[in-house]
Design a protein around this motif. Structure first.
Motif, PDB file in Angstrom:
ATOM      1  N   UNK A  72       6.578   4.749   9.132  1.00 41.21           N
ATOM      2  CA  UNK A  72       7.428   3.474   9.076  1.00 41.21           C
ATOM      3  C   UNK A  72       6.492   2.267   8.623  1.00 41.21           C
ATOM      4  N   UNK A  73       5.452   2.083   8.833  1.00 42.44           N
ATOM      5  CA  UNK A  73       4.540   0.914   8.793  1.00 42.44           C
ATOM      6  C   UNK A  73       4.174   0.903   7.094  1.00 42.44           C
ATOM      7  N   UNK A  74       3.674   2.070   6.566  1.00 42.05           N
ATOM      8  CA  UNK A  74       3.481   2.208   5.224  1.00 42.05           C
ATOM      9  C   UNK A  74       4.704   1.902   4.684  1.00 42.05           C
ATOM     10  N   UNK A  75       6.066   2.039   5.040  1.00 44.25           N
ATOM     11  CA  UNK A  75       7.293   1.849   4.282  1.00 44.25           C
ATOM     12  C   UNK A  75       7.579   0.355   4.501  1.00 44.25           C
ATOM     13  N   UNK A  76       7.347  -0.288   5.447  1.00 47.73           N
ATOM     14  CA  UNK A  76       7.630  -1.756   5.745  1.00 47.73           C
ATOM     15  C   UNK A  76       6.589  -2.470   4.695  1.00 47.73           C
ATOM     16  N   UNK A  77       5.329  -1.966   4.466  1.00 45.12           N
ATOM     17  CA  UNK A  77       4.181  -2.519   3.580  1.00 45.12           C
ATOM     18  C   UNK A  77       4.603  -2.674   1.977  1.00 45.12           C
ATOM     19  N   UNK A  78       5.196  -1.340   1.850  1.00 41.23           N
ATOM     20  CA  UNK A  78       5.738  -1.174   0.472  1.00 41.23           C
ATOM     21  C   UNK A  78       6.918  -2.054   0.051  1.00 41.23           C
ATOM     22  N   UNK A  79       8.153  -2.050   1.155  1.00 41.68           N
ATOM     23  CA  UNK A  79       9.007  -2.826   0.953  1.00 41.68           C
ATOM     24  C   UNK A  79       8.745  -4.309   0.607  1.00 41.68           C
ATOM     25  N   UNK A  80       7.790  -4.822   1.504  1.00 36.59           N
ATOM     26  CA  UNK A  80       7.180  -6.234   1.407  1.00 36.59           C
ATOM     27  C   UNK A  80       6.589  -6.412  -0.015  1.00 36.59           C
ATOM     28  N   UNK A  81       5.775  -5.562  -0.510  1.00 38.96           N
ATOM     29  CA  UNK A  81       5.142  -5.648  -1.641  1.00 38.96           C
ATOM     30  C   UNK A  81       6.259  -5.666  -2.891  1.00 38.96           C
ATOM     31  N   UNK A  82       7.356  -4.471  -2.805  1.00 39.45           N
ATOM     32  CA  UNK A  82       8.321  -4.509  -3.653  1.00 39.45           C
ATOM     33  C   UNK A  82       9.066  -5.790  -3.821  1.00 39.45           C
TER      34      UNK A  82
END
Length: 180
Positions: A72-82
């Motif tokens: 979930x953390x990796x997904x949140x960071x990916x969303x932020x970057x995207x």
């Protein structure tokens, strides 16, 4: 400056070499905040996301809401970057607000409370792949706990650009302490 070569036993293996040091370069003239053209006005709010444990909660976790899974953390960071966000530290935010120093577009601060192993093992590699750093709000006594960061891990995080912020030595419940 006198530089010498040596070996671990302390025996010199090369003769001394005289090294001259050039005169220091004077600093550039001071600039005003207006000349620095910050990306954002110095009064713009900057979001701060706060995490505790970046791992799956154990079945008996007293506060499972303090956990976010690694995925979930990796997904949140990916969303932020995207979506154009860029992680910055509180020091960078302070420099922006007080001195007008430029920040990347859409800055965001990612903080990690208390000093859990998961900050080093799970969060840091995910952030590091993007060249991002976090802010570790370290409760110092946790560096002596088996589940806490070791002093060496804290040093490695700092070496990777993480910032360490004060989170007390013992994390008292402020609703339970006296005024003094």
């Amino acid at each position: 400056v006198l530089a010498t070569g040596g070996s671990e036993g302390g025996t010199r293996t090369t003769p001394p070499v005289e090294v001259t040091t050039p005169a220091p370069i004077p600093p550039p003239p001071p600039t005003t905040v207006e000349q620095q053209s910050p990306t954002h006005r110095t009064s713009d709010p900057i979001p701060i996301l706060m995490y505790h444990v970046v791992a799956d909660p154990p079945r008996d976790a007293p506060y499972p809401g303090l956990y976010v899974s690694r995925a979930a953390f990796a997904g949140q960071v990916a969303w932020l970057a995207e979506n154009g966000y860029h992680a910055v530290t509180l020091r960078e935010v302070h420099g922006h607000w007080r001195l007008g120093q430029a920040l990347p577009p859409q800055p965001i601060v990612l903080t990690f409370d208390d000093g859990y192993q998961s900050h080093f093992v799970n969060a840091a590699p995910i952030l590091g792949r993007r060249g991002w750093a976090g802010v570790l709000n370290l409760e110092v006594r946790n560096t002596t706990q088996s589940w806490g960061l070791s002093p060496r891990q804290v040093q490695l995080l700092v070496g990777d650009g993480w910032e360490v912020a004060a989170h007390t030595l013992t994390h008292p419940d402020l609703t339970q302490v006296d005024d003094a």
